[in-house]
Scaffold this motif. Structure first.
Motif, PDB file in Angstrom:
ATOM      1  N   ALA B 214       0.814  -1.181  -0.013  1.00 48.01           N
ATOM      2  CA  ALA B 214      -0.155   0.064   0.112  1.00 48.01           C
ATOM      3  C   ALA B 214       0.857   1.364  -0.162  1.00 48.01           C
ATOM      4  O   ALA B 214       0.791   2.140  -0.761  1.00 48.01           O
ATOM      5  N   ILE B 220      -0.512   8.079   0.404  1.00 50.73           N
ATOM      6  CA  ILE B 220      -1.650   8.999   0.883  1.00 50.73           C
ATOM      7  C   ILE B 220      -2.729   8.023   0.923  1.00 50.73           C
ATOM      8  O   ILE B 220      -3.243   8.106   2.347  1.00 50.73           O
ATOM      9  N   ALA B 221      -3.024   7.120  -0.001  1.00 54.52           N
ATOM     10  CA  ALA B 221      -4.261   6.190   0.230  1.00 54.52           C
ATOM     11  C   ALA B 221      -3.900   5.310   1.421  1.00 54.52           C
ATOM     12  O   ALA B 221      -4.599   4.945   1.978  1.00 54.52           O
ATOM     13  N   ALA B 222      -2.613   4.854   1.546  1.00 57.04           N
ATOM     14  CA  ALA B 222      -2.259   4.012   2.648  1.00 57.04           C
ATOM     15  C   ALA B 222      -2.587   4.667   3.906  1.00 57.04           C
ATOM     16  O   ALA B 222      -3.135   4.012   4.933  1.00 57.04           O
ATOM     17  N   GLU B 223      -2.239   5.783   3.919  1.00 59.08           N
ATOM     18  CA  GLU B 223      -2.299   6.413   5.523  1.00 59.08           C
ATOM     19  C   GLU B 223      -3.835   6.645   5.701  1.00 59.08           C
ATOM     20  O   GLU B 223      -4.148   6.391   6.967  1.00 59.08           O
ATOM     21  N   ILE B 224      -4.563   6.990   4.473  1.00 60.30           N
ATOM     22  CA  ILE B 224      -5.953   7.064   4.877  1.00 60.30           C
ATOM     23  C   ILE B 224      -6.853   5.911   5.228  1.00 60.30           C
ATOM     24  O   ILE B 224      -7.660   5.814   5.899  1.00 60.30           O
ATOM     25  N   VAL B 227      -2.677   2.889   7.623  1.00 59.66           N
ATOM     26  CA  VAL B 227      -1.357   2.312   7.749  1.00 59.66           C
ATOM     27  C   VAL B 227      -0.388   3.452   8.266  1.00 59.66           C
ATOM     28  O   VAL B 227      -0.768   4.621   7.592  1.00 59.66           O
TER      29      VAL B 227
END
Lengths: 272, 358
Positions: B214, B220-224, B227
């Motif tokens: 991810a 960015i998407a991983a954090e959202i 992660v």
């Protein structure tokens, strides 16, 4: 119609509960530009809440404030009755807020199933040793979470592409996979940033149906940004209208439609 | 014909999650393991072990390590040589400080120490990405080599500045030092490779692997989705460095026996392992093996053909070898950027239908 404690009953007879998310006097600035000016609104348990407004109104910024990307200079965010300290996006996610993006943010190198499984990452707690040996908790957890993901996959009708790499999918399906990923985390609040951008009528109808079904079957609270007025008015229970970073209207679709300020913002107003 | 999933129904998610879901694949894997453990040790001699098997096995571990960092987590590293040196010097210090403890434990501990060093040099990855991170890891490479050259404590104040592995035994059989039998060295490396590959595979198919991928695909998407980028990147650095450290320790203790850091663990080593994963396939455990095999076997093969077969002078053959390897790398990057692993995948896709494609 709107009662602070009791919630309210929608036009189609659904009972809406108390406040899930309460934004109070939010102001967000980027240097000299004020993206959001002193906006307050709430999102209630079980409702579909739309944020609309012309381009550059600050809708996406608002969503980014909710999901923790931006920290507002002024104002407070209350989530489930508690004031939220400034936190990183991943901490927001762990509180139970999931979102999708305006331009799809999927993990292109992974299969659909793996993408959906990433939605469960906040729930997977197996230690590194257990994972390395694929024994005990790691294996059990993998199967349990797989079951939840398969339910979501069934629900959104993407079983046939389960093992396909996301990079190979067409746009409309990618949007659906992104929704699946967000749903897999069983969010308490689901944020959708233009879920229907760039879709044709048929795809929009599919997506609208999924959004309504999600709300109906899982009782998920949904906040969405959308440009298609027809869709917004049909789907949402209450609408916030923004223009140039200010809130110019808030209420049921019917109320908003008849609000003079909203009409001015959308249709323009003569300056004489 | 053989490679079929038709009729091979999965009735549980456990079955569906296994490493080789297709029966034929699974049996092939068991067969390979059987050959590697039960047949090859009786057939090999010194030449085969030293020219082919040991470098292949040891580089495979290094390639698995780098693949976890670069292929799975998307963090480019040019510090592999430096981290291998950490493994080598760690195992050397451990062997000389605690001679009564088994060397196998030392090798694993050397991996753990390298993991710690890797995390340290992975810290900049939280702020910088891509090329800039590559340069930061390059700094690690040069700094570590300099450190092991300049601080005599690391090489026990030996006059030559070299480190050499003392003899250590396992079950009475020497596995390090000059008296080591070829098959013993081979088996030690094989055990480590097999375990490394299994562990790497398990980690990459589970939740940790998804976190890494991810971060690689869209941070960015991983954090959202929850992660923590700090945790994901540093765990990738730690586990990657662990494997690289293992390979460095084996490279020194079991394979070479004596090492001069600048020569053996220089920047060339970093690039060699990077080429291995690029040619083999980023984000694939099989690709790590394929890449290692390719870059180890190709020079041996060319040397045998050009010098042995055609009778050319050795220096001409050596120069030609550089050109051929370089050319092949370019061809690979253009024709198949996803490496040998992708070629293998395509072959398998085709085999599923062969010989009746309709």
């Amino acid at each position: 119609m709107l009662d602070q404690e009791q919630g309210y009953v929608t036009a189609d007879g659904r009972q809406i509960g108390g406040t899930v998310m309460d934004m109070r006097n939010i102001t967000l600035r980027f240097g000299g530009v004020t993206a959001i000016k002193d906006i307050s609104f709430d999102i209630r348990e079980g409702e579909i809440r739309a944020i609309i407004g012309p381009n550059g109104a600050g809708k996406s910024s608002m969503l980014n404030v909710i999901s923790g990307f931006y920290v507002p200079q002024e104002g407070q965010v209350y989530f489930r009755g508690e004031k939220r300290a400034p936190m990183r996006p991943y901490e927001v996610a762990r509180q139970g807020i999931a979102r999708t993006f305006q331009n799809i943010a999927l993990f292109e190198g992974m299969s659909v199933l793996d993408n959906v499984m990433t939605g469960r990452l906040t729930q997977m707690k197996a230690g590194i040793l257990s994972q390395a040996l694929w024994r005990g908790k790691a294996e059990k957890e993998e199967v349990e979470n797989r079951e939840i993901c398969e339910k979501v996959i069934d629900f959104l009708e993407i079983q046939h592409i389960r093992k396909t790499p996301v990079a190979r999918l067409p746009y409309g399906l990618k949007k659906r996979v992104e929704l699946a990923r967000a749903l897999a985390s069983e969010p308490k609040l689901l944020l959708l940033d233009e879920p229907m951008a760039g879709m044709n009528v048929e795809e929009k109808e599919d997506m609208s149906r999924f959004i309504l079904d999600v709300n109906d079957e899982f009782g998920t609270t949904i906040a969405l940004i959308e440009h298609d007025m027809g869709v917004v008015m049909d789907l949402s229970d209450r609408v916030v209208v923004m223009d140039y970073g200010r809130k110019i209207g808030d209420g049921t679709p019917e109320e908003v439609r008849n609000n003079q300020e909203v009409i001015d913002a959308y249709l323009g107003v003569s300056h004489d | 014909m053989f490679y079929r999933e038709a009729g091979d129904f999965k009735t549980s998610y456990q079955d569906d999650n296994q490493t080789f879901p297709i029966k034929f694949d699974r049996y092939r894997y068991y067969f390979m393991l059987f050959v590697a453990f039960a047949i090859i040790p009786f057939m090999i001699n010194d030449y085969w072990v030293n020219a082919v098997f040991l470098p292949f096995l040891i580089y495979a571990i290094a390639a698995i390590g780098l693949n976890i960092l670069t292929g799975y987590c998307g963090q480019v590293s040019l510090g592999t040589g430096g981290f291998m040196a950490v493994g080598a010097y760690a195992v050397y210090k451990l062997m000389t400080m605690f001679p009564e403890v088994s060397v196998l434990i030392h090798i694993v501990l050397a991996g753990v120490i390298t993991a710690g060093v890797g995390v340290l040099f992975g810290l900049p990855s939280l702020r910088i990405k891509g090329f800039y991170l590559a340069v930061a890891t390059l700094a690690a490479q040069f700094f570590l080599v300099w450190l092991f050259n300049r601080v005599p404590w690391f090489y026990n104040y030996s006059a030559s500045g070299q480190i050499s592995a003392p003899e250590r035994t396992f079950l009475g059989e020497p596995i390090t030092g000059p008296a080591t039998e070829a098959w013993a060295a081979y088996l030690v490396c094989l055990v480590f490779v097999t375990l490394s590959a299994i562990v790497a595979r398990n980690l990459t198919r589970g939740s940790l692997g998804r976190k890494w991928m991810a971060i690689r695909d869209m941070d960015i998407a991983a954090e959202i989705i929850g992660v923590n980028p700090l945790g994901a990147k540093l765990s990738a650095f730690a586990i990657s460095s662990f494997f690289v450290g293992l390979s460095g320790a084996l490279f020194f203790a079991v394979y070479l026996g004596a090492v001069e850091v600048g020569e053996v663990f220089g920047i060339n080593k970093s690039f060699l392992v990077l080429f291995m994963i690029i040619i083999g396939g980023l984000g694939s455990i099989f690709g790590s093996f394929a890449g290692a095999a390719f870059l180890v076997l190709l020079p041996v093969f060319l040397k045998n053909v050009l010098v042995g077969g055609l009778g050319w002078p050795t220096d001409l053959a050596a120069h030609l070898e550089f050109m051929i390897v370089g050319g092949l790398i370019i061809v690979f990057l253009i024709a198949e950027p996803h490496g040998l692993a992708q070629l293998w995948r395509v072959t398998k896709e085709k085999l599923r239908l062969w010989p009746f494609p309709h």
